[in-house]
Design an enzyme around this catalytic site. Sequence first.
Site, short mmCIF file in Angstrom:
data_model
loop_
_atom_site.label_atom_id
_atom_site.label_comp_id
_atom_site.label_asym_id
_atom_site.label_seq_id
_atom_site.Cartn_x
_atom_site.Cartn_y
_atom_site.Cartn_z
CG ASP A 35 60.88 28.40 11.11
OD1 ASP A 35 59.37 28.33 10.44
OD2 ASP A 35 61.17 27.46 11.44
CG PHE A 163 39.70 28.81 5.33
CD1 PHE A 163 39.23 27.84 5.97
CD2 PHE A 163 39.24 30.12 6.19
CE1 PHE A 163 38.58 27.10 6.63
CE2 PHE A 163 38.66 29.25 8.21
CZ PHE A 163 37.88 27.96 8.27
CB ALA A 224 36.16 23.98 4.94
CB ALA A 226 35.97 16.62 5.33
CG LEU A 228 36.73 22.19 0.36
CD1 LEU A 228 38.20 23.00 0.60
CD2 LEU A 228 36.48 22.83 -1.48
CB CYS A 277 45.32 21.04 4.19
SG CYS A 277 46.17 22.31 4.75
NE ARG A 347 53.57 20.75 2.77
CZ ARG A 347 53.68 21.87 3.84
NH1 ARG A 347 53.99 21.59 5.14
NH2 ARG A 347 53.40 23.17 3.00
C1 UDX Z 1 43.44 23.19 0.61
C2 UDX Z 1 42.22 24.09 1.15
O1 UDX Z 1 41.40 24.57 -0.97
C3 UDX Z 1 42.40 25.24 1.87
O2 UDX Z 1 40.55 26.26 1.85
C4 UDX Z 1 43.01 24.98 2.66
O3 UDX Z 1 43.38 26.30 3.71
C5 UDX Z 1 44.60 24.17 3.15
O4 UDX Z 1 44.12 22.42 2.02
P1 UDX Z 1 45.44 23.29 -1.10
O5 UDX Z 1 45.67 22.13 -0.53
O6 UDX Z 1 46.01 24.31 -0.69
O7 UDX Z 1 44.33 24.19 -0.09
O8 UDX Z 1 45.23 23.76 -2.33
P2 UDX Z 1 43.43 22.80 -3.01
O9 UDX Z 1 43.87 23.88 -4.04
O10 UDX Z 1 42.50 22.80 -2.03
O11 UDX Z 1 44.30 21.81 -3.19
C6 UDX Z 1 44.51 20.75 -3.45
C7 UDX Z 1 43.85 19.28 -3.93
O12 UDX Z 1 43.16 18.57 -5.05
C8 UDX Z 1 45.70 19.20 -5.48
O13 UDX Z 1 46.16 18.50 -5.03
C9 UDX Z 1 44.29 19.55 -6.62
O14 UDX Z 1 44.92 20.01 -7.34
C10 UDX Z 1 43.63 19.31 -6.13
N1 UDX Z 1 41.93 19.51 -7.29
C11 UDX Z 1 41.64 20.66 -6.14
C12 UDX Z 1 41.56 17.77 -7.77
O15 UDX Z 1 42.52 16.90 -8.49
N2 UDX Z 1 40.19 18.79 -8.29
C13 UDX Z 1 39.63 19.88 -7.84
O16 UDX Z 1 38.56 19.70 -8.93
C14 UDX Z 1 40.00 20.79 -6.82
P1 ADP Z 2 53.28 24.68 7.27
O1 ADP Z 2 52.20 24.40 5.72
O2 ADP Z 2 51.47 24.59 7.94
O3 ADP Z 2 52.97 26.43 6.88
P2 ADP Z 2 55.71 24.21 7.07
O4 ADP Z 2 56.35 23.13 7.13
O5 ADP Z 2 55.95 24.99 5.43
O6 ADP Z 2 54.14 23.53 7.62
O7 ADP Z 2 56.26 25.47 8.27
C1 ADP Z 2 56.24 25.35 9.48
C2 ADP Z 2 57.82 26.30 9.87
O8 ADP Z 2 57.47 25.39 11.52
C3 ADP Z 2 58.91 25.07 9.86
O9 ADP Z 2 59.65 26.15 9.21
C4 ADP Z 2 59.88 24.76 11.12
O10 ADP Z 2 61.20 24.94 10.78
C5 ADP Z 2 58.62 25.95 11.91
N1 ADP Z 2 58.87 25.28 13.67
C6 ADP Z 2 58.21 24.13 13.98
N2 ADP Z 2 58.09 24.43 15.30
C7 ADP Z 2 59.15 25.40 15.84
C8 ADP Z 2 59.48 26.02 16.88
N3 ADP Z 2 58.42 25.27 18.08
N4 ADP Z 2 59.77 27.49 17.15
C9 ADP Z 2 60.07 27.52 16.10
N5 ADP Z 2 59.30 27.03 14.41
C10 ADP Z 2 59.04 26.58 14.64
#
Ligand code: UDX
Ligand code: ADP
Length: 461
Positions: A35, A163, A224, A226, A228, A277, A347
Amino acid sequence: MKINNICCIGAGYVGGPTMSIIAQKNPDIKVNVVDMNADKISAWNSKDLDNLPVYEPGLSKVVKEARGRNLFFSDDVNKHIYDAEMIFISVNTPTKISGEGKGYAADLKYVEACAKQIAEVSKTDKIIVEKSTVPVRTSEKIKQILRLNNSDVDFQILSNPEFLAEGTAMRDLEIPDRVLIGGDKTKQGKKAIESLVKIYSSWVPKENILTTNLWSSELSKLTANAFLAQRISSINSLSELCEETGADIEEVSKAIGMDSRIGSSFLKTSVGFGGSCFQKDILNLVYIARSSGLVKVADYWEQILLINKHQRDRFSNKIVECVKNNDLHQNILLLGWAFKKDTNDSRESAAIYVANNLLNNKIRIDIYDPKVNKDQVDFDLSYLNENYDKSMVKFIEDPVSNIFNYNLIAIMTEWDEFKEYDWQYIYSKIKKPAYIFDGRNILNFEKIKKIGFNYIGIGRK
Ligand code: UDX
Ligand code: ADP
């Protein structure tokens, strides 16, 4: 081809946990996670396993086992690109804030910078694996950059979307529903796919490893997410109807979820989904559809985001009204800042938008989260609103012992500890009248009402 040396660019929420598991399950493969953020790398290398840059239940145990054996964290990006046979790109792809596609398209500048750097450094053939979520046909762009900047070596591009869900990442990685690998159908492309299949087969049953063409793999990831998110917006839209009609959203959710064709997952009503995401991927999908002239398709998917915003606004407006109508001048307490439980990631958390709305209405707030720190809260609020006034927000370490200060508590994240609080005791100490706004419907509302709280959940009267 048997891979002996992997480099992963990006030590974030995706790169860190994914590479830890790959290294744990393949002790014969050297895995270097790099990184450009040197502080992040030193935190990954820290002896204090409780404070890794990513909090995930079970992660520190895997890092402890593999780190120093065949898992390494480094900020020497070039060296490890040079040495690797396979390179994962796991960098962030945020929504663009300027230029063409502003507010919708994914910003690929970090992915493109990686491709350029790989091309400049490489002296041997490499397989490049797109791990970050990217718009369809990004692989084409990566290919172009690589070939334009280096025609001496062969680059094979694979798409291997992640995922995992935060908070359950280790379990999701350990027993994934499926692993998706997209690649070219050429002889070299098939060989590259096979080498990645081999790595995953160390612990994932072959029948759960799906291989497709590059573009199907890229689009499947966006779709996927979208789908969810669509379920959450659907149930959230009905929660408003329940509040009007007297139906109870938890009962409706249970009743429809028992239909095996619908299924019970992702039907939990909430103050709105967050995370890095869902919003980003849907915006991306909308952008791709609109750029292809598919206006109706774009509008259809965009509606998911409009409902999500509406749900956050509805919730915060109710709090504002309650504060005004009842002349509550004290601070209010927000419990939880992370976008879901068991992560330190905030985030796109609904809490940020709700807090911002309260601050715009001149309501002071105190915030508590078990894993997110004050700097992050300040960062999130100032990123959303350049007029953010820090003095209106206090970050607190121990909410229960200060509870006598508040009239109103809003639960923003479903952390288990909030369910386990002694609410009877809290009621005896808290200023009256005492309101609970339960943005996750995690408390037993009959019981909480009986204690004496004014309880406002989502989608129930
Ligand atoms: C999501 C996808 O699930 C995962 O497959 C993909 O790789 C990345 O995006 P993530 O965002 O980490 O994962 O968490 P997820 O469990 O999906 O929850 C997303 C948001 O939806 C959270 O804020 C959660 O609290 C909310 N949520 C989830 C609800 O409000 N209701 C539900 O029934 C499920
Ligand atoms: P994700 O949830 O997709 O893993 P993060 O923001 O948690 O995203 O992590 C992405 C990481 O990639 C950060 O720590 C950032 O510093 C690193 N990064 C971005 N661009 C570069 C690059 N060109 N070379 C090395 N590291 C990088």
